[in-house]
Write an enzyme that holds these catalytic residues in place. Sequence first.
Site, PDB file in Angstrom:
ATOM      1  N   LYS A 110      17.256   2.272  24.631  1.00 24.38           N
ATOM      2  CA  LYS A 110      16.837   3.608  24.175  1.00 24.38           C
ATOM      3  C   LYS A 110      17.352   3.892  22.769  1.00 24.38           C
ATOM      4  O   LYS A 110      16.715   4.605  21.999  1.00 24.38           O
ATOM      5  CB  LYS A 110      17.272   4.683  25.162  1.00 24.38           C
ATOM      6  CG  LYS A 110      16.465   4.636  26.447  1.00 24.38           C
ATOM      7  CD  LYS A 110      16.558   5.905  27.257  1.00 24.38           C
ATOM      8  CE  LYS A 110      15.659   5.827  28.482  1.00 24.38           C
ATOM      9  NZ  LYS A 110      15.872   6.878  29.446  1.00 24.38           N
ATOM     10  N   LYS A 192       8.887  -5.483  32.144  1.00 23.06           N
ATOM     11  CA  LYS A 192       8.809  -4.465  33.198  1.00 23.06           C
ATOM     12  C   LYS A 192       7.701  -3.450  32.899  1.00 23.06           C
ATOM     13  O   LYS A 192       7.502  -3.073  31.742  1.00 23.06           O
ATOM     14  CB  LYS A 192      10.164  -3.747  33.239  1.00 23.06           C
ATOM     15  CG  LYS A 192      10.276  -2.590  34.188  1.00 23.06           C
ATOM     16  CD  LYS A 192      11.649  -1.935  34.047  1.00 23.06           C
ATOM     17  CE  LYS A 192      11.567  -0.649  33.241  1.00 23.06           C
ATOM     18  NZ  LYS A 192      11.645   0.592  34.013  1.00 23.06           N
ATOM     19  N   LYS A 195       6.992   3.404  31.404  1.00 25.18           N
ATOM     20  CA  LYS A 195       6.270   4.560  30.840  1.00 25.18           C
ATOM     21  C   LYS A 195       6.164   4.474  29.330  1.00 25.18           C
ATOM     22  O   LYS A 195       5.279   5.054  28.727  1.00 25.18           O
ATOM     23  CB  LYS A 195       7.049   5.835  31.151  1.00 25.18           C
ATOM     24  CG  LYS A 195       6.909   6.318  32.543  1.00 25.18           C
ATOM     25  CD  LYS A 195       7.911   7.442  32.760  1.00 25.18           C
ATOM     26  CE  LYS A 195       8.393   7.435  34.180  1.00 25.18           C
ATOM     27  NZ  LYS A 195       9.625   8.138  34.402  1.00 25.18           N
TER      28      LYS A 195
END
Length: 324
Positions: A110, A192, A195
Amino acid sequence: MRVFSGIQPTGQLHIGNYLGAIRQWLELQEKEECIFCIVDLHAITIPYNFREFQDIVLKKAIEYLACGIDPEKSIIFIQSDVKEHTELAWLLGTVCPIGDLNRMTQFKDKSKRFKNSINAGLFNYPVLMASDILLYQTDLVPVGKDQGQHVELTRSIARKFNKKFGKTFKIPKLLLPKMGAKIMSLQEPKKKMSKSALSSCLFLLDEPKVIREKIMKATTDSGKKILYNPKRKPGISNLLTIYSLFSGKSIKELEKKFENKGYGDFKKSLAKVLIKSLEPIRRKRKELLNREVYIKEILKKGAKRAQVLASSTIKEAKNNMGLT
Ligand code: ATP
Ligand code: LTN
């Protein structure tokens, strides 16, 4: 057994969230004491739209209920409605080494994605997650594989705290589904489903036409055979996993069913299964969208019930730490 899990109210739910986390929740709520939390305080660690946030959180609650979370069987609530979460997070932060937080892969990812807003909240995110879990003396934490590192850190924080201040917290266990703990991207099946990569995702609320398109466009592998081999055929293996979990048929059965068929037939059939499985969720969600007052009531009731449990743990933790 007490079960606790959380999901952030950001972005739309995709089939990775459903197969990795929510499906386990639905099974567990039939036999265990389950607490599900919409973690709004985690979601604000990355840039978000504060003007629309309340509405987004409510819509997320509706999605969970539409998936089958039953407020008669489980507690469902919003994290920021129970102030003990932030209070315990502060206490736990004093026993959590910063070296451990520096190692968290989600923080590293992130920080790269949101270069301009690497705030202390993002760094402390796993401590708040430990607080969520430990507040309820949780036995089991059902999540997808990517959350394993955070649950491990939670266990380590609990052990450190108990050693220093006396036994206060139960040591929770990670619960991964046997299959579906890591659903892969439809476009890049070695990554993976996430979103943050919109095109990689099949959302629970996608229209039938979109489902068909996304599945037909999903990356497949060289060769023609429908075989499960995640190393050599990551694309087809991921689709087989999805097919198996939504249809209840084993991978072996599916390999046999499609023995003499090509990728096209297999994908058409998978799209059909998905459209049929996801339709009830879309329908239920539509119904619930008109029942805001009822949903708010459920969430407030959930928070009240959660707070009773949380306040007893925080009292003990403070007491053991020498605080009043
Ligand atoms: P992001 O895209 O930002 O990584 P996310 O899709 O992982 O978000 P979260 O709200 O962080 O969504 O995750 C909710 C739950 O879904 C967690 O338990 C997580 O482990 C699980 N999960 C997320 N992605 C997958 C996936 N691809 N396969 C299986 N489980 C998943
Ligand atoms: N970090 C989790 C969401 C989360 C959670 C929790 C999961 C917050 N608190 C407690 C399980 C238990 C994620 O899915 N990204």
